[in-house]
Motif scaffolding. Structure first.
Motif, PDB file in Angstrom:
ATOM      1  N   ASP A 237      47.316 -35.785   3.236  1.00  0.00           N
ATOM      2  CA  ASP A 237      47.334 -36.236   4.635  1.00  0.00           C
ATOM      3  C   ASP A 237      46.939 -35.112   5.594  1.00  0.00           C
ATOM      4  O   ASP A 237      46.397 -35.381   6.667  1.00  0.00           O
ATOM      5  N   PHE A 238      47.207 -33.881   5.220  1.00  0.00           N
ATOM      6  CA  PHE A 238      46.914 -32.758   6.100  1.00  0.00           C
ATOM      7  C   PHE A 238      45.407 -32.545   6.301  1.00  0.00           C
ATOM      8  O   PHE A 238      45.005 -31.832   7.217  1.00  0.00           O
ATOM      9  N   PHE A 239      44.608 -33.163   5.453  1.00  0.00           N
ATOM     10  CA  PHE A 239      43.157 -32.998   5.561  1.00  0.00           C
ATOM     11  C   PHE A 239      42.481 -34.202   6.210  1.00  0.00           C
ATOM     12  O   PHE A 239      41.254 -34.254   6.286  1.00  0.00           O
ATOM     13  N   LEU A 240      43.291 -35.145   6.706  1.00  0.00           N
ATOM     14  CA  LEU A 240      42.728 -36.343   7.323  1.00  0.00           C
ATOM     15  C   LEU A 240      42.091 -36.048   8.677  1.00  0.00           C
ATOM     16  O   LEU A 240      41.372 -36.891   9.217  1.00  0.00           O
ATOM     17  N   GLY A 241      42.338 -34.870   9.234  1.00  0.00           N
ATOM     18  CA  GLY A 241      41.696 -34.502  10.489  1.00  0.00           C
ATOM     19  C   GLY A 241      40.177 -34.487  10.370  1.00  0.00           C
ATOM     20  O   GLY A 241      39.472 -34.660  11.370  1.00  0.00           O
ATOM     21  N   PHE A 242      39.665 -34.332   9.148  1.00  0.00           N
ATOM     22  CA  PHE A 242      38.218 -34.294   8.964  1.00  0.00           C
ATOM     23  C   PHE A 242      37.579 -35.670   9.142  1.00  0.00           C
ATOM     24  O   PHE A 242      36.360 -35.775   9.241  1.00  0.00           O
ATOM     25  N   LYS A 243      38.397 -36.723   9.193  1.00  0.00           N
ATOM     26  CA  LYS A 243      37.871 -38.047   9.532  1.00  0.00           C
ATOM     27  C   LYS A 243      37.377 -38.078  10.981  1.00  0.00           C
ATOM     28  O   LYS A 243      36.571 -38.917  11.351  1.00  0.00           O
ATOM     29  N   TYR A 244      37.882 -37.153  11.781  1.00  0.00           N
ATOM     30  CA  TYR A 244      37.556 -37.103  13.216  1.00  0.00           C
ATOM     31  C   TYR A 244      36.801 -35.815  13.534  1.00  0.00           C
ATOM     32  O   TYR A 244      36.919 -35.267  14.626  1.00  0.00           O
ATOM     33  N   PHE A 245      36.033 -35.347  12.552  1.00  0.00           N
ATOM     34  CA  PHE A 245      35.457 -34.004  12.645  1.00  0.00           C
ATOM     35  C   PHE A 245      34.644 -33.788  13.919  1.00  0.00           C
ATOM     36  O   PHE A 245      34.864 -32.804  14.634  1.00  0.00           O
ATOM     37  N   LEU A 246      33.692 -34.672  14.221  1.00  0.00           N
ATOM     38  CA  LEU A 246      32.773 -34.408  15.324  1.00  0.00           C
ATOM     39  C   LEU A 246      33.478 -34.351  16.681  1.00  0.00           C
ATOM     40  O   LEU A 246      33.306 -33.362  17.410  1.00  0.00           O
ATOM     41  N   PRO A 247      34.290 -35.348  17.068  1.00  0.00           N
ATOM     42  CA  PRO A 247      34.958 -35.231  18.367  1.00  0.00           C
ATOM     43  C   PRO A 247      35.940 -34.065  18.430  1.00  0.00           C
ATOM     44  O   PRO A 247      36.068 -33.415  19.472  1.00  0.00           O
ATOM     45  N   LEU A 248      36.612 -33.764  17.315  1.00  0.00           N
ATOM     46  CA  LEU A 248      37.520 -32.616  17.307  1.00  0.00           C
ATOM     47  C   LEU A 248      36.757 -31.309  17.445  1.00  0.00           C
ATOM     48  O   LEU A 248      37.163 -30.404  18.192  1.00  0.00           O
ATOM     49  N   PHE A 249      35.645 -31.206  16.734  1.00  0.00           N
ATOM     50  CA  PHE A 249      34.815 -30.004  16.815  1.00  0.00           C
ATOM     51  C   PHE A 249      34.276 -29.810  18.238  1.00  0.00           C
ATOM     52  O   PHE A 249      34.352 -28.710  18.796  1.00  0.00           O
ATOM     53  N   LEU A 250      33.747 -30.887  18.825  1.00  0.00           N
ATOM     54  CA  LEU A 250      33.205 -30.797  20.179  1.00  0.00           C
ATOM     55  C   LEU A 250      34.292 -30.456  21.192  1.00  0.00           C
ATOM     56  O   LEU A 250      34.079 -29.650  22.100  1.00  0.00           O
ATOM     57  N   ALA A 251      35.460 -31.051  21.015  1.00  0.00           N
ATOM     58  CA  ALA A 251      36.571 -30.748  21.920  1.00  0.00           C
ATOM     59  C   ALA A 251      36.987 -29.287  21.792  1.00  0.00           C
ATOM     60  O   ALA A 251      37.228 -28.602  22.793  1.00  0.00           O
ATOM     61  N   GLY A 252      37.080 -28.804  20.551  1.00  0.00           N
ATOM     62  CA  GLY A 252      37.460 -27.411  20.342  1.00  0.00           C
ATOM     63  C   GLY A 252      36.488 -26.445  20.986  1.00  0.00           C
ATOM     64  O   GLY A 252      36.891 -25.470  21.633  1.00  0.00           O
ATOM     65  N   MET A 253      35.192 -26.718  20.840  1.00  0.00           N
ATOM     66  CA  MET A 253      34.180 -25.855  21.436  1.00  0.00           C
ATOM     67  C   MET A 253      34.226 -25.920  22.959  1.00  0.00           C
ATOM     68  O   MET A 253      34.185 -24.888  23.640  1.00  0.00           O
ATOM     69  N   ALA A 254      34.327 -27.139  23.505  1.00  0.00           N
ATOM     70  CA  ALA A 254      34.336 -27.300  24.957  1.00  0.00           C
ATOM     71  C   ALA A 254      35.579 -26.686  25.579  1.00  0.00           C
ATOM     72  O   ALA A 254      35.499 -25.994  26.608  1.00  0.00           O
ATOM     73  N   MET A 255      36.731 -26.907  24.972  1.00  0.00           N
ATOM     74  CA  MET A 255      37.966 -26.338  25.508  1.00  0.00           C
ATOM     75  C   MET A 255      37.930 -24.819  25.464  1.00  0.00           C
ATOM     76  O   MET A 255      38.329 -24.153  26.422  1.00  0.00           O
TER      77      MET A 255
ATOM     78  N   LEU B 227      35.357 -22.858  25.534  1.00  0.00           N
ATOM     79  CA  LEU B 227      34.423 -22.353  26.537  1.00  0.00           C
ATOM     80  C   LEU B 227      35.014 -22.441  27.944  1.00  0.00           C
ATOM     81  O   LEU B 227      34.978 -21.461  28.712  1.00  0.00           O
ATOM     82  N   LEU B 228      35.575 -23.599  28.290  1.00  0.00           N
ATOM     83  CA  LEU B 228      36.100 -23.788  29.643  1.00  0.00           C
ATOM     84  C   LEU B 228      37.314 -22.898  29.913  1.00  0.00           C
ATOM     85  O   LEU B 228      37.462 -22.349  31.012  1.00  0.00           O
ATOM     86  N   VAL B 229      38.178 -22.749  28.920  1.00  0.00           N
ATOM     87  CA  VAL B 229      39.348 -21.873  29.091  1.00  0.00           C
ATOM     88  C   VAL B 229      38.889 -20.427  29.250  1.00  0.00           C
ATOM     89  O   VAL B 229      39.412 -19.686  30.100  1.00  0.00           O
ATOM     90  N   ALA B 230      37.898 -20.010  28.453  1.00  0.00           N
ATOM     91  CA  ALA B 230      37.374 -18.641  28.557  1.00  0.00           C
ATOM     92  C   ALA B 230      36.789 -18.384  29.939  1.00  0.00           C
ATOM     93  O   ALA B 230      37.050 -17.339  30.558  1.00  0.00           O
ATOM     94  N   VAL B 231      36.005 -19.336  30.445  1.00  0.00           N
ATOM     95  CA  VAL B 231      35.438 -19.196  31.789  1.00  0.00           C
ATOM     96  C   VAL B 231      36.550 -19.145  32.823  1.00  0.00           C
ATOM     97  O   VAL B 231      36.516 -18.337  33.762  1.00  0.00           O
ATOM     98  N   GLY B 232      37.549 -19.991  32.647  1.00  0.00           N
ATOM     99  CA  GLY B 232      38.671 -20.006  33.587  1.00  0.00           C
ATOM    100  C   GLY B 232      39.448 -18.705  33.598  1.00  0.00           C
ATOM    101  O   GLY B 232      39.922 -18.254  34.644  1.00  0.00           O
ATOM    102  N   LEU B 233      39.581 -18.074  32.424  1.00  0.00           N
ATOM    103  CA  LEU B 233      40.285 -16.794  32.353  1.00  0.00           C
ATOM    104  C   LEU B 233      39.501 -15.697  33.051  1.00  0.00           C
ATOM    105  O   LEU B 233      40.084 -14.795  33.668  1.00  0.00           O
ATOM    106  N   VAL B 234      38.176 -15.763  32.944  1.00  0.00           N
ATOM    107  CA  VAL B 234      37.337 -14.788  33.649  1.00  0.00           C
ATOM    108  C   VAL B 234      37.462 -14.977  35.158  1.00  0.00           C
ATOM    109  O   VAL B 234      37.483 -13.997  35.923  1.00  0.00           O
ATOM    110  N   LEU B 235      37.591 -16.214  35.592  1.00  0.00           N
ATOM    111  CA  LEU B 235      37.698 -16.521  37.025  1.00  0.00           C
ATOM    112  C   LEU B 235      39.161 -16.438  37.470  1.00  0.00           C
ATOM    113  O   LEU B 235      39.848 -17.439  37.637  1.00  0.00           O
ATOM    114  N   LEU B 236      39.659 -15.228  37.591  1.00  0.00           N
ATOM    115  CA  LEU B 236      40.997 -14.957  38.129  1.00  0.00           C
ATOM    116  C   LEU B 236      42.142 -15.390  37.219  1.00  0.00           C
ATOM    117  O   LEU B 236      43.284 -15.489  37.676  1.00  0.00           O
ATOM    118  N   ILE B 237      41.861 -15.688  35.951  1.00  0.00           N
ATOM    119  CA  ILE B 237      42.867 -15.938  34.916  1.00  0.00           C
ATOM    120  C   ILE B 237      43.595 -17.289  35.081  1.00  0.00           C
ATOM    121  O   ILE B 237      43.697 -18.071  34.148  1.00  0.00           O
TER     122      ILE B 237
END
Length: 218
Positions: A98-116, A118-128
């Motif tokens: 069951d712990f590997f069932l996250g791969f059923k949702y690979f693409l949206p999870l991957f895209l969310a991880g990348m987008a989050m 990036l946005l958090v990193a930019v936000g930290l640069v902009l006054l944290i």
């Protein structure tokens, strides 16, 4: 859901209560229940955490390509903790697979991880502070993707809107989890085999208490 489906758009009305009316956050109770859930399936949770550690170690010993591969696996692996917790909260027995069932949702999870990231990193640069706001705001993104088969951007925005209603309380919850894992790291790192799954279960429980479980199968 197929691994490379983008996910679906979900009616935002489903989240009106949490966004407009608010909810109660009981951080200590989530952690207590997370510990109880972990205790009932110690072998499975510790075993999967060890798998994650091994994958992380192998990627760190390889070249830059290994880091990219591990980054692409991070969100589905983390989702595995949530899916196991969802099954336990629904009265189902947990299997190690069951712990590997996250791969059923690979693409949206991957895209969310990348987008989050990036946005958090930019936000930290902009006054944290913007970065901290977003990092906390995206707390439930992964669970919304798994539970609703939601596409990544709507999941991110839905999580942010829900969390913003009680941002301070969720931030305090995140701080407690950070302290818990810091203590696990101090115990020669071995404590992380306990604190990481307990923390993951606690966040999944918070999601269930605040948003509610939509699906019965993941």
């Amino acid at each position: 859901m197929a691994a490379f489906d983008f996910g679906v758009k979900v009616d935002p009305v489903l989240f009106d209560r949490q966004i407009n009316e608010g909810y109660e956050v009981t951080a200590s109770e989530y952690i207590r229940k997370g510990w109880e859930m972990f205790r009932l399936n110690i072998g499975e949770f510790v075993g999967f955490t060890l798998v994650v550690f091994v994958i992380s170690a192998l990627s760190s010993m390889s070249n830059g390509g290994g880091s990219i591969i591990f980054s692409s696996l991070t969100a589905p692996l983390c989702a595995g903790f949530g899916i196991a917790a969802f099954k336990r909260m629904s009265g189902q027995e947990i299997q190690f697979s069951d712990f590997f069932l996250g791969f059923k949702y690979f693409l949206p999870l991957f895209l969310a991880g990348m987008a989050m990231g990036l946005l958090v990193a930019v936000g930290l640069v902009l006054l944290i502070l913007p970065g901290i706001y977003l990092a906390v705001g995206y707390t439930f993104t992964m669970f919304l993707i798994v539970d609703y088969r939601m596409e990544f951007w709507q999941a991110m925005e839905t999580s942010r809107k829900i969390v913003t209603r009680q941002w301070g309380a969720i931030f305090w919850f995140a701080c407690l989890l950070a302290l818990l894992n810091f203590g696990g790291a101090l115990a020669l790192g071995v404590g992380l085999l306990v604190t990481i799954p307990v923390s993951s279960c606690a966040v999944a429980i918070a999601y269930k208490e605040i948003v509610g479980l939509y699906s019965s199968e993941w």
